[in-house]
Write a protein that holds these residues in place. Structure first.
Motif, PDB file in Angstrom:
ATOM      1  N   ASN A  41      -1.145  -2.864 -13.727  1.00 59.68           N
ATOM      2  CA  ASN A  41      -1.900  -3.475 -12.631  1.00 59.68           C
ATOM      3  C   ASN A  41      -3.395  -3.382 -12.869  1.00 59.68           C
ATOM      4  O   ASN A  41      -3.892  -2.434 -13.490  1.00 59.68           O
ATOM      5  CB  ASN A  41      -1.562  -2.786 -11.304  1.00 59.68           C
ATOM      6  N   SER A 133     -12.232  -4.786   0.759  1.00 60.49           N
ATOM      7  CA  SER A 133     -11.363  -5.462   1.722  1.00 60.49           C
ATOM      8  C   SER A 133     -12.173  -6.272   2.723  1.00 60.49           C
ATOM      9  O   SER A 133     -11.739  -7.320   3.198  1.00 60.49           O
ATOM     10  CB  SER A 133     -10.494  -4.440   2.467  1.00 60.49           C
ATOM     11  N   ALA A 335      -1.846 -12.022   2.565  1.00 62.78           N
ATOM     12  CA  ALA A 335      -2.224 -10.755   1.939  1.00 62.78           C
ATOM     13  C   ALA A 335      -2.211  -9.657   2.992  1.00 62.78           C
ATOM     14  O   ALA A 335      -2.640  -9.872   4.128  1.00 62.78           O
ATOM     15  CB  ALA A 335      -3.610 -10.857   1.303  1.00 62.78           C
ATOM     16  N   SER A 337      -2.893  -5.384   2.818  1.00 61.04           N
ATOM     17  CA  SER A 337      -3.134  -4.252   1.929  1.00 61.04           C
ATOM     18  C   SER A 337      -3.988  -3.200   2.614  1.00 61.04           C
ATOM     19  O   SER A 337      -4.641  -3.458   3.629  1.00 61.04           O
ATOM     20  CB  SER A 337      -3.827  -4.729   0.644  1.00 61.04           C
ATOM     21  N   GLU A 362      -3.013  -0.208  -1.942  1.00 61.42           N
ATOM     22  CA  GLU A 362      -1.597  -0.363  -1.607  1.00 61.42           C
ATOM     23  C   GLU A 362      -1.352  -1.788  -1.133  1.00 61.42           C
ATOM     24  O   GLU A 362      -1.892  -2.207  -0.110  1.00 61.42           O
ATOM     25  CB  GLU A 362      -1.189   0.629  -0.516  1.00 61.42           C
ATOM     26  N   ASP A 363      -0.551  -2.526  -1.890  1.00 59.10           N
ATOM     27  CA  ASP A 363      -0.210  -3.905  -1.552  1.00 59.10           C
ATOM     28  C   ASP A 363       1.108  -3.906  -0.792  1.00 59.10           C
ATOM     29  O   ASP A 363       2.166  -3.605  -1.362  1.00 59.10           O
ATOM     30  CB  ASP A 363      -0.095  -4.746  -2.830  1.00 59.10           C
ATOM     31  N   ASP A 364       1.047  -4.236   0.506  1.00 56.16           N
ATOM     32  CA  ASP A 364       2.244  -4.217   1.330  1.00 56.16           C
ATOM     33  C   ASP A 364       3.152  -5.411   1.065  1.00 56.16           C
ATOM     34  O   ASP A 364       4.329  -5.389   1.458  1.00 56.16           O
ATOM     35  CB  ASP A 364       1.867  -4.184   2.810  1.00 56.16           C
ATOM     36  N   THR A 366       3.773  -6.800  -2.137  1.00 54.27           N
ATOM     37  CA  THR A 366       4.533  -6.532  -3.363  1.00 54.27           C
ATOM     38  C   THR A 366       5.059  -5.105  -3.427  1.00 54.27           C
ATOM     39  O   THR A 366       5.791  -4.759  -4.361  1.00 54.27           O
ATOM     40  CB  THR A 366       3.656  -6.796  -4.598  1.00 54.27           C
TER      41      THR A 366
END
Length: 381
Positions: A41, A133, A335, A337, A362-364, A366
Motif C-alpha cells: 500500500n 483528510s 470514501a 476512512s 484505515e480505509d473502511d 477496503t
C-alpha cells in the motif's frame, strides 16, 4: 528548466529595481523523508522505499513596497513531487486604502482552511503535513480579487476576507488529469481571535466544470457511461454524471486553542458539487498537543466520509445492466476512512524545526490499514 529560468529572471528584475522600491526576499524550505511500512500500500505518495523527494519544498517570496500604499508580492515554489520545477504560486498587487482595509488582485491562495495562507510553510505548524483528510482539495490558488478588512471588535481581533475570481487548470480529482474550470468563484472567510482562542468560518461557491481525462481508466469509464446514457435518451441522468457548470459549495469551520502549554486545533469542512459524479464530502480533524520548552508532542485524529445520497441510486431499474453501471459509478467515488497521527516537533534553531510523524490510515471501504512514517526539517529565512 524554462520555468526556473523565468523565475530567476523575475527575481533579478525585482532586485535590480531596488532603487525605486524596497524589496524584501524571504524564503522557506522543507526537507522531508518518508516511507510506507506496508509493502502493498501507498500513502501520501510513499511506498516501501524511502523518499526524500515526495513532500520536500523550496520557496522564495518577494515583496516590493512601491510606495503610495501600493505593493507587489510573488512567491516562487519548487516542489519535489514536480521535479523541483519552479513555478509562481502567488503573484499579486495590493493597495491599502487604510490600515484596516486593503484590496489585492492577481494569483492568490484560496482561503479554504485555517492554514491556507501558509500551507506550504511547514515551519508554521506542528505536523509534517496538515491533516490530509481535511486538506485534500486538489488546488489551492485562484486568479481574481481579495478584499481584506482587519479591525478590533471589543476584545476580539477580527479579520474578514471576501474573494472573487476563478480557476482554470489541471487537477487530480476524479481521474488523473482532469481539466477543471471554476467560474464566479466567490467566498467569505472570517477569523476572530482573543487571547488563547481563535475561531474561523469560511463559505465559498463556484460554477464548476470538469473535463475528465480519457487517457485515465476512471475518466474513460465515466465518459463512456455518460455517452451511453445520452444515447439511451436518459439525458437528465447523464447530466447528473457530468460535471458541467454545476453549482459547488464549500463550508469550513474551525477553532484553535493555545492555552499555557496546551494546544488544540479542530476543523470541519464540507464540499458539494451538485448534480455531478462527485460525492458529497464531509471531513474533520481534531488535534491536541503539549509544549515542553522547545518540544511539542501531539496526537491527531482525522475522519473522512464521501458519499452520495441514497436517493441518487436505482434510478433506471427498467434497464438492470445500465442501472448497475450508474450505481457502480456513484459507489465508486465513495470514501470512508480514519487517520491517526502521533508525532513530535523540536525547535532546535530559531529558524528551523525537526519533526517526526507516524500516521495510520484505515480505509473502511477496503478494510485495509497503511502506516507511514515521515521525518522532516522545516526552515524559514
Amino acid at each position: 528548466m524554462k520555468k526556473l529560468s523565468v523565475a530567476v529572471a523575475v527575481c533579478a528584475a525585482l532586485v535590480s529595481s531596488y532603487t525605486s522600491a524596497e524589496v524584501r526576499i524571504n524564503g522557506f524550505a522543507s526537507i522531508v523523508g518518508g516511507k510506507s511500512l506496508d509493502s502493498d500500500n501507498t500513502l501520501y505518495g510513499y511506498d516501501d522505499n524511502i523518499s526524500f523527494k515526495n513532500e520536500s519544498v523550496f520557496a522564495l517570496q518577494l515583496s516590493a513596497d512601491l510606495q503610495d500604499k501600493l505593493s507587489a508580492t510573488a512567491q516562487i515554489v519548487a516542489r519535489g513531487d514536480n521535479d523541483f520545477d519552479a513555478e509562481f504560486e502567488w503573484a499579486y498587487v495590493t493597495y491599502e486604502f487604510s490600515d484596516e482595509l486593503q484590496l489585492s488582485a492577481g494569483k492568490m491562495r484560496v482561503p479554504f482552511y485555517r492554514y491556507s495562507d501558509f500551507i506550504d510553510v511547514g515551519y508554521a505548524y506542528r505536523w509534517v503535513r496538515p491533516p490530509q483528510s481535511v486538506y485534500n482539495i486538489p488546488f489551492s490558488t485562484y486568479e481574481g480579487l481579495s478584499l481584506l478588512h482587519n479591525t478590533q471588535l471589543g476584545d476580539w481581533d477580527s479579520t474578514l476576507q471576501v474573494i472573487y475570481g476563478g480557476f482554470d487548470g489541471e487537477i487530480d480529482a476524479v481521474s488523473a488529469n482532469d481539466k477543471a474550470e471554476l467560474n464566479n468563484f466567490a467566498g467569505i472567510n472570517w477569523t476572530m481571535s482573543r487571547d488563547w482562542l481563535s475561531l474561523r468560518a469560511a463559505y465559498l461557491v463556484a460554477e464548476t466544470s470538469f473535463e475528465l481525462d480519457s487517457n485515465d481508466s476512471t475518466g474513460a469509464a465515466l465518459n463512456g457511461l455518460e455517452d451511453i446514457l445520452r444515447a439511451s435518451n436518459l439525458t437528465s441522468l447523464a447530466d447528473d454524471i457530468a460535471i458541467d457548470e454545476d453549482n459547488s459549495t464549500f463550508i469550513g469551520l474551525g477553532f484553535s486553542i493555545d492555552y499555557n502549554d496546551i494546544l488544540f486545533d479542530a476543523e470541519y469542512t464540507q464540499l458539494e458539487v451538485e448534480n455531478s459524479i462527485l460525492a458529497e464530502q464531509s471531513q474533520y480533524y481534531a488535534s491536541v498537543g503539549y509544549r515542553l520548552d522547545d518540544v511539542i508532542i501531539h496526537f491527531t485524529y482525522e475522519d473522512n466520509d464521501d458519499k452520495h445520497d441514497s436517493s441518487r441510486f436505482d434510478k433506471i431499474q427498467a434497464i438492470p445492466s445500465l442501472n448497475a453501471a450508474v450505481n457502480g459509478a456513484l459507489e465508486g467515488v465513495r470514501a470512508q476512512s480514519n487517520v491517526y497521527t502521533i508525532g513530535a516537533r523540536y525547535d532546535f534553531h530559531p529558524s528551523a524545526a525537526f519533526k517526526i510523524d507516524f500516521s495510520r490510515f484505515e480505509d473502511d471501504i477496503t478494510d485495509t490499514e497503511t502506516d507511514v512514517i515521515a521525518v522532516g526539517i522545516d526552515l524559514v529565512f
